[in-house]
Design an enzyme around this catalytic site. Structure first.
Site, short mmCIF file in Angstrom:
data_model
loop_
_atom_site.label_atom_id
_atom_site.label_comp_id
_atom_site.label_asym_id
_atom_site.label_seq_id
_atom_site.Cartn_x
_atom_site.Cartn_y
_atom_site.Cartn_z
CG ASP A 1 -9.57 0.10 4.95
OD1 ASP A 1 -8.60 -0.08 4.37
OD2 ASP A 1 -8.21 -0.61 6.11
CD GLN B 1 -3.85 -4.43 6.49
OE1 GLN B 1 -3.23 -3.86 5.59
NE2 GLN B 1 -3.75 -5.23 6.10
CE LYS C 1 -4.18 -2.92 2.64
NZ LYS C 1 -4.66 -2.93 3.49
#
Ligand code: NAP
Length: 293
Positions: free
Chosen positions: A119, A96, A52
């Site tokens: 997200d 994460q 990412k």
């Protein structure tokens, strides 16, 4: 069989994102900025976060990584998220997953300001997505819809069978495929570990989306001719022959199922690359205040 080629589509969209990132820099004097928080040293998470960050830099975003050891307290993590929420230089925040057992992922997800939740996991974004209102759509389902669009896959009136009901993939993609929009307008069936006869369901699929985390779970005898197959699975197994030391397998037995499918995503080279695109697009949209003022 034709390939839904994540490498081709993601590279193409990245060029567009890079142009738009340059426009943000020209207009605002700063780059779109994504912050990732990584707790611990899980091999998969390390790889995903590194990818990412690398992709952010490649398209002209700023990226920052904040690391904690496994023993960070839930309170310290929540304080950090609040700090990031308040920082006007940050457009997107991701924490994460998975997190260590002593930290409640729901609490952390809800702590992230929904206007920076690139997200798309915050309940506000999920609720708005279900209502077809502007929202950040979870990156993997978003990437899948971009892939379907790129190849003009017909979805209206089709039977879409989703195997897996996780908060990050199965559940949101089932909502998107049922929405009154394109891609969407499907009749959707969701299967999970309590579904008694999965094969009876998958055999009915015009579009089959699989996200369960079981290597080669879907075999040729479980699908009908002409099915469109989206394989979300990323099952890592150690390997002596690859440079990385591991090899990735999907949830679908590509060799067998591709003999019957009209379209299919490979693993690697499919949904994983599109997930990054979903995240980049959400971060850019946040920087441009396209979703929330
Ligand atoms: P998850 O949270 O692990 O949940 C798995 C889901 O699959 C659950 O809903 C579970 O049912 C269901 N399931 C498990 N075994 C099953 C079985 N034998 N039959 C039917 N259903 C079964 O899933 P996830 O986070 O969505 O991840 C799924 C896979 O996708 C993993 O391989 C993951 O690495 C991969 N992934 C890839 C990307 C990408 O970018 N390509 C992104 C995210 C995830 P219950 O709800 O009943 O337990």
């Amino acid at each position: 069989m034709k390939l839904l080629d994540g490498k081709y589509v993601s590279e193409k969209i990245k060029v567009e994102i890079a142009e738009q990132a340059a426009a943000v820099l020209a207009k605002r004097g700063r780059k779109p900025h994504l912050v990732a928080v990584l707790v611990g040293h899980d091999g998969g998470s390390e790889t995903y976060v590194a990818s990412k960050m690398r992709n952010c830099e490649a398209v002209g975003f700023k990226s920052s990584l904040i690391r904690y050891e496994d023993d960070v307290t839930e309170e310290d993590l929540l304080v950090k998220v609040a700090e990031l929420n308040a920082d006007a230089d940050i457009d997107g925040i991701i924490v994460q997953l998975p997190l260590p057992k002593h930290i409640d992922p729901e609490k952390v997800t809800e702590k992230i300001d929904h206007r920076k939740d690139v997200d798309g996991f915050h309940p506000i974004n999920l609720g708005r997505m279900q209502r077809n209102l502007p929202s950040f759509i979870p990156a993997t389902p978003f990437g899948i819809t971009l892939m379907l669009k790129e190849y003009n896959i017909e979805t209206s009136g089709k039977h879409c069978v989703v195997v897996g009901r996780s908060n990050i993939v199965g559940s949101p993609i089932s909502i998107l495929m049922a929405r009154n929009t394109y891609p969407g307008n499907c009749t959707v069936t969701i299967c999970h570990s309590k579904t008694p006869d999965i094969k009876a369901m998958t055999l009915q699929a015009d579009i089959l989306i699989v996200a369960i985390g079981k290597k080669n779970f879907i075999t040729a005898d479980m699908v009908k001719d002409g099915v469109v197959v989206i394989d979300v699975g990323m099952n890592r197994e150690s390997s002596a022959v690859t440079k990385s030391g591991y090899k990735l397998y999907g949830d679908v037995d590509f060799e067998g199922v591709s003999q019957k499918a009209s379209w299919i995503t490979p693993v690697p080279g499919g949904v994983g690359l599109m997930t990054i695109i979903g995240l980049l697009k959400n971060t850019l949209a946040s920087a441009n205040k396209e979703v929330y003022e």
